[in-house]
Structure formats: C-alpha cells, structure tokens
Design a protein around this motif. Structure first.
Motif, PDB file in Angstrom:
ATOM      1  N   THR A   1      14.924 -32.936  26.216  1.00  9.23           N
ATOM      2  CA  THR A   1      15.309 -32.930  24.804  1.00  9.23           C
ATOM      3  C   THR A   1      14.686 -34.066  24.009  1.00  9.23           C
ATOM      4  O   THR A   1      14.640 -34.023  22.791  1.00  9.23           O
ATOM      5  CB  THR A   1      16.839 -33.007  24.661  1.00  9.23           C
ATOM      6  OG1 THR A   1      17.315 -34.225  25.240  1.00  9.23           O
ATOM      7  CG2 THR A   1      17.513 -31.828  25.352  1.00  9.23           C
ATOM      8  N   GLY A   2      14.218 -35.104  24.687  1.00  5.79           N
ATOM      9  CA  GLY A   2      13.620 -36.228  23.990  1.00  5.79           C
ATOM     10  C   GLY A   2      12.237 -35.905  23.443  1.00  5.79           C
ATOM     11  O   GLY A   2      11.536 -35.025  23.939  1.00  5.79           O
ATOM     12  N   THR A   3      11.840 -36.637  22.422  1.00 10.56           N
ATOM     13  CA  THR A   3      10.517 -36.494  21.822  1.00 10.56           C
ATOM     14  C   THR A   3       9.731 -37.786  22.042  1.00 10.56           C
ATOM     15  O   THR A   3      10.295 -38.826  22.390  1.00 10.56           O
ATOM     16  CB  THR A   3      10.616 -36.228  20.317  1.00 10.56           C
ATOM     17  OG1 THR A   3      11.201 -37.383  19.680  1.00 10.56           O
ATOM     18  CG2 THR A   3      11.492 -35.005  20.035  1.00 10.56           C
ATOM     19  N   ARG A   4       8.426 -37.715  21.811  1.00  8.24           N
ATOM     20  CA  ARG A   4       7.625 -38.935  21.944  1.00  8.24           C
ATOM     21  C   ARG A   4       8.157 -40.019  21.010  1.00  8.24           C
ATOM     22  O   ARG A   4       8.195 -41.203  21.360  1.00  8.24           O
ATOM     23  CB  ARG A   4       6.155 -38.636  21.647  1.00  8.24           C
ATOM     24  CG  ARG A   4       5.221 -39.787  21.980  1.00  8.24           C
ATOM     25  CD  ARG A   4       3.768 -39.368  21.853  1.00  8.24           C
ATOM     26  NE  ARG A   4       3.403 -38.345  22.816  1.00  8.24           N
ATOM     27  CZ  ARG A   4       3.081 -38.576  24.088  1.00  8.24           C
ATOM     28  NH1 ARG A   4       3.093 -39.818  24.548  1.00  8.24           N
ATOM     29  NH2 ARG A   4       2.739 -37.580  24.880  1.00  8.24           N
ATOM     30  N   GLU A   5       8.595 -39.617  19.840  1.00  4.33           N
ATOM     31  CA  GLU A   5       9.116 -40.583  18.869  1.00  4.33           C
ATOM     32  C   GLU A   5      10.390 -41.245  19.376  1.00  4.33           C
ATOM     33  O   GLU A   5      10.562 -42.465  19.243  1.00  4.33           O
ATOM     34  CB  GLU A   5       9.390 -39.886  17.534  1.00  4.33           C
ATOM     35  CG  GLU A   5       9.927 -40.817  16.457  1.00  4.33           C
ATOM     36  CD  GLU A   5      10.214 -40.092  15.161  1.00  4.33           C
ATOM     37  OE1 GLU A   5      10.492 -40.773  14.159  1.00  4.33           O
ATOM     38  OE2 GLU A   5      10.165 -38.834  15.143  1.00  4.33           O
ATOM     39  N   THR A   6      11.302 -40.476  19.969  1.00  2.00           N
ATOM     40  CA  THR A   6      12.566 -41.053  20.422  1.00  2.00           C
ATOM     41  C   THR A   6      12.408 -41.862  21.698  1.00  2.00           C
ATOM     42  O   THR A   6      13.224 -42.737  21.991  1.00  2.00           O
ATOM     43  CB  THR A   6      13.632 -39.955  20.661  1.00  2.00           C
ATOM     44  OG1 THR A   6      13.187 -39.062  21.704  1.00  2.00           O
ATOM     45  CG2 THR A   6      13.898 -39.161  19.398  1.00  2.00           C
TER      46      THR A   6
ATOM     47  N   ASP B   1      14.433 -38.214  30.180  1.00  2.00           N
ATOM     48  CA  ASP B   1      13.995 -37.575  28.941  1.00  2.00           C
ATOM     49  C   ASP B   1      14.786 -37.998  27.723  1.00  2.00           C
ATOM     50  O   ASP B   1      14.577 -37.473  26.638  1.00  2.00           O
ATOM     51  CB  ASP B   1      14.080 -36.045  29.082  1.00  2.00           C
ATOM     52  CG  ASP B   1      15.512 -35.540  29.130  1.00  2.00           C
ATOM     53  OD1 ASP B   1      16.306 -36.075  29.944  1.00  2.00           O
ATOM     54  OD2 ASP B   1      15.855 -34.626  28.365  1.00  2.00           O
ATOM     55  N   ASN B   2      15.704 -38.958  27.898  1.00  2.00           N
ATOM     56  CA  ASN B   2      16.524 -39.410  26.769  1.00  2.00           C
ATOM     57  C   ASN B   2      16.601 -40.924  26.723  1.00  2.00           C
ATOM     58  O   ASN B   2      16.356 -41.608  27.729  1.00  2.00           O
ATOM     59  CB  ASN B   2      17.928 -38.819  26.845  1.00  2.00           C
ATOM     60  CG  ASN B   2      18.051 -37.507  26.090  1.00  2.00           C
ATOM     61  OD1 ASN B   2      18.175 -37.489  24.868  1.00  2.00           O
ATOM     62  ND2 ASN B   2      17.989 -36.403  26.814  1.00  2.00           N
TER      63      ASN B   2
ATOM     64  N   ARG C   1      19.890 -31.142  21.113  1.00  2.00           N
ATOM     65  CA  ARG C   1      19.320 -32.270  20.386  1.00  2.00           C
ATOM     66  C   ARG C   1      19.227 -33.499  21.283  1.00  2.00           C
ATOM     67  O   ARG C   1      20.125 -33.773  22.078  1.00  2.00           O
ATOM     68  CB  ARG C   1      20.155 -32.584  19.145  1.00  2.00           C
ATOM     69  CG  ARG C   1      20.132 -31.483  18.099  1.00  2.00           C
ATOM     70  CD  ARG C   1      20.700 -31.967  16.769  1.00  2.00           C
ATOM     71  NE  ARG C   1      22.135 -32.242  16.862  1.00  2.00           N
ATOM     72  CZ  ARG C   1      23.084 -31.346  16.626  1.00  2.00           C
ATOM     73  NH1 ARG C   1      22.763 -30.090  16.300  1.00  2.00           N
ATOM     74  NH2 ARG C   1      24.358 -31.672  16.709  1.00  2.00           N
ATOM     75  N   ALA C   2      18.158 -34.255  21.108  1.00  2.00           N
ATOM     76  CA  ALA C   2      17.948 -35.472  21.888  1.00  2.00           C
ATOM     77  C   ALA C   2      19.078 -36.466  21.655  1.00  2.00           C
ATOM     78  O   ALA C   2      19.594 -36.601  20.541  1.00  2.00           O
ATOM     79  CB  ALA C   2      16.611 -36.106  21.513  1.00  2.00           C
TER      80      ALA C   2
ATOM     81  N   LEU D   1       8.556 -35.749  28.500  1.00  2.00           N
ATOM     82  CA  LEU D   1       8.720 -34.844  27.361  1.00  2.00           C
ATOM     83  C   LEU D   1       9.162 -33.447  27.775  1.00  2.00           C
ATOM     84  O   LEU D   1       9.083 -32.517  26.990  1.00  2.00           O
ATOM     85  CB  LEU D   1       7.398 -34.762  26.584  1.00  2.00           C
ATOM     86  CG  LEU D   1       6.900 -36.088  25.993  1.00  2.00           C
ATOM     87  CD1 LEU D   1       5.515 -35.911  25.374  1.00  2.00           C
ATOM     88  CD2 LEU D   1       7.886 -36.621  24.967  1.00  2.00           C
TER      89      LEU D   1
END
Length: 237
Positions: free
Chosen positions: A210-215, A187-188, A60-61, A207
């Motif tokens: 674990t990170g997402t575009r949203e985070t 990435d975080n 998980r991010a 991307l």
C-alpha cells in the motif's frame, strides 16, 4: 543505516510477502458487514474509516488496515463495547484473519524464489507483522516458505507492536544478532519507523503493497519494487 554487514532480515507480511489487496479485500468486506449488521452503507463507512477505499477498491497506505492491529480495527468499529467485549471481538478477528488470511494468501510475485535465495545465502529470516502471530505462521506455511524462517512475530508476540522496536529486539535475542545487523523490509511507514527505533542496519521499503515511493522514501535506506529485487540488491552492496 548503510554500509553495515547484514546477517538477518525481518519482513513485514501483508504487502511485502503477500499481495495485500488480493488477499485481504474480501476478508475486510466480510468483517465490516458483520460489524454493520449486514447494512452495506454502514459497512462501507466502516471500511473507509479503517483505510479501505471502496471506490478505488484498494487499501490506503499507513491506515489502520495497512499498518494497525486487529485491536486497532476493533477499537474503530466497536467504540461503545466494554473492554471485555472488545477482547472477545479481538479474539474473533484474530481467528478469522489467521484462518482466512492463510486460506486466501496470494504471494507477491517472485517471493518463493527470493526467500529461498536469501535463505541459501545464509541470512536469518523472520516475519514482523501487526497481524497475529498465528496468522503470520499460517500464512508463511500456506505459501510454502515457513521452513526458511526462524521466527514469526505478530502484534501479540511482543509488548509493543510496530512501530515500536520490540520485534527487532526479540529477533536479535533469538538469533544472537545485533540490531545493526538486521534489515527490516516493509511496505508502510511503521515498518521503517520500527527499523529506525531499533537501530536496525537497514530500513528497506518495497512498492508491492500500500505504500508509495513518496510515503516510503523519506524513511527508507532504499526503496525497491518488491522483495524479488532484494537478493540482487543485497549482493551488490
């Protein structure tokens, strides 16, 4: 944080240079089973607590696994140990993750070519990770890219690891660059938070981990698919 002349780049390691899930899933399972005394259900609970989604088989991010240090994992998994016992466990985790992380390291697609191009373009390159310094050095050596980096900083190389700004400042001291001339790539959220705390010129999210575009988007100067896109993006600024 845009429009500045960038001369140095700090890269997070896991999820940025290294494929996080492919590299770390088996190692996390091994350490959790060890902490659980071999009990599978207990190990799964420990994994979940540290940020590994057993059902989805991914990290998980911004979790302890994704963003923390070995000391953070030991504190989660061995809360009743004495400070001396925890230090021994941290040393054990550092040894296992440095050796196995390098042995199992899988590069994010396109990394060797992108790093070679950035090096050839004259950027000073460094690694900034919350893994150990030994782990960072062994991993970039295993990937065959160590010769293009001027330094690798783990959580144990500075007084305060990410998201504190210490690693950026250490890199600046070594290279003679200003924080405003540094791009931090990760990435975080803690990677980008460190960039902002240090006054870095760019905070670049990727991307590939674990990170997402949203985070990432709310803290990033730009969000790229991976470091493979970075040379062209920098060239086009």
């Amino acid at each position: 944080m845009t429009g500045v002349a960038i001369r140095g780049i700090l890269f997070d390691k896991d999820g940025t240079l290294v494929d996080f899930d492919a590299t770390w899933s088996a190692i996390a399972q091994r350490l959790a089973l060890e902490a659980a005394g071999g009990a599978r259900e207990t190990a799964d609970r420990l994994l979940d607590r540290a940020g590994y989604d057993v059902a989805q088989d991914c990290f998980r991010a911004d979790s302890a696994f994704a963003a923390g240090t070995n000391a953070d994992i030991v504190a989660l998994w061995y809360p009743d140990r004495t400070p001396q016992e925890r230090q021994r466990m941290i040393a054990h985790f550092d040894e296992v993750t440095a050796t196995e992380g390098a042995r199992c390291a899988v590069a994010v697609s396109g990394i060797p070519h992108a790093i070679a191009r950035l090096h050839g373009d004259g950027y000073r390159l460094g690694v900034a990770t919350n893994d150990s310094t030994s782990g960072a050095e062994k991993t970039i050596a295993a990937l065959g890219i160590a010769q293009m980096f001027v330094a690798a900083y783990g959580y144990d190389a500075v007084a305060a690891p990410k998201p504190a700004p210490d690693t950026v400042f250490a890199f600046c001291d070594l290279t003679g660059l200003k924080p405003s001339e540094i791009a931090m790539v990760g990435d975080n959220g803690h990677d980008l938070e460190m960039a902002h705390a240090a006054g870095a010129g760019l905070a670049i999210g990727v991307l590939s981990g674990t990170g997402t575009r949203e985070t990432l988007a709310r803290r990033a100067s730009v969000v790229l698919g991976s470091v493979a896109e970075l040379p062209d993006w920098l060239a086009g600024r």
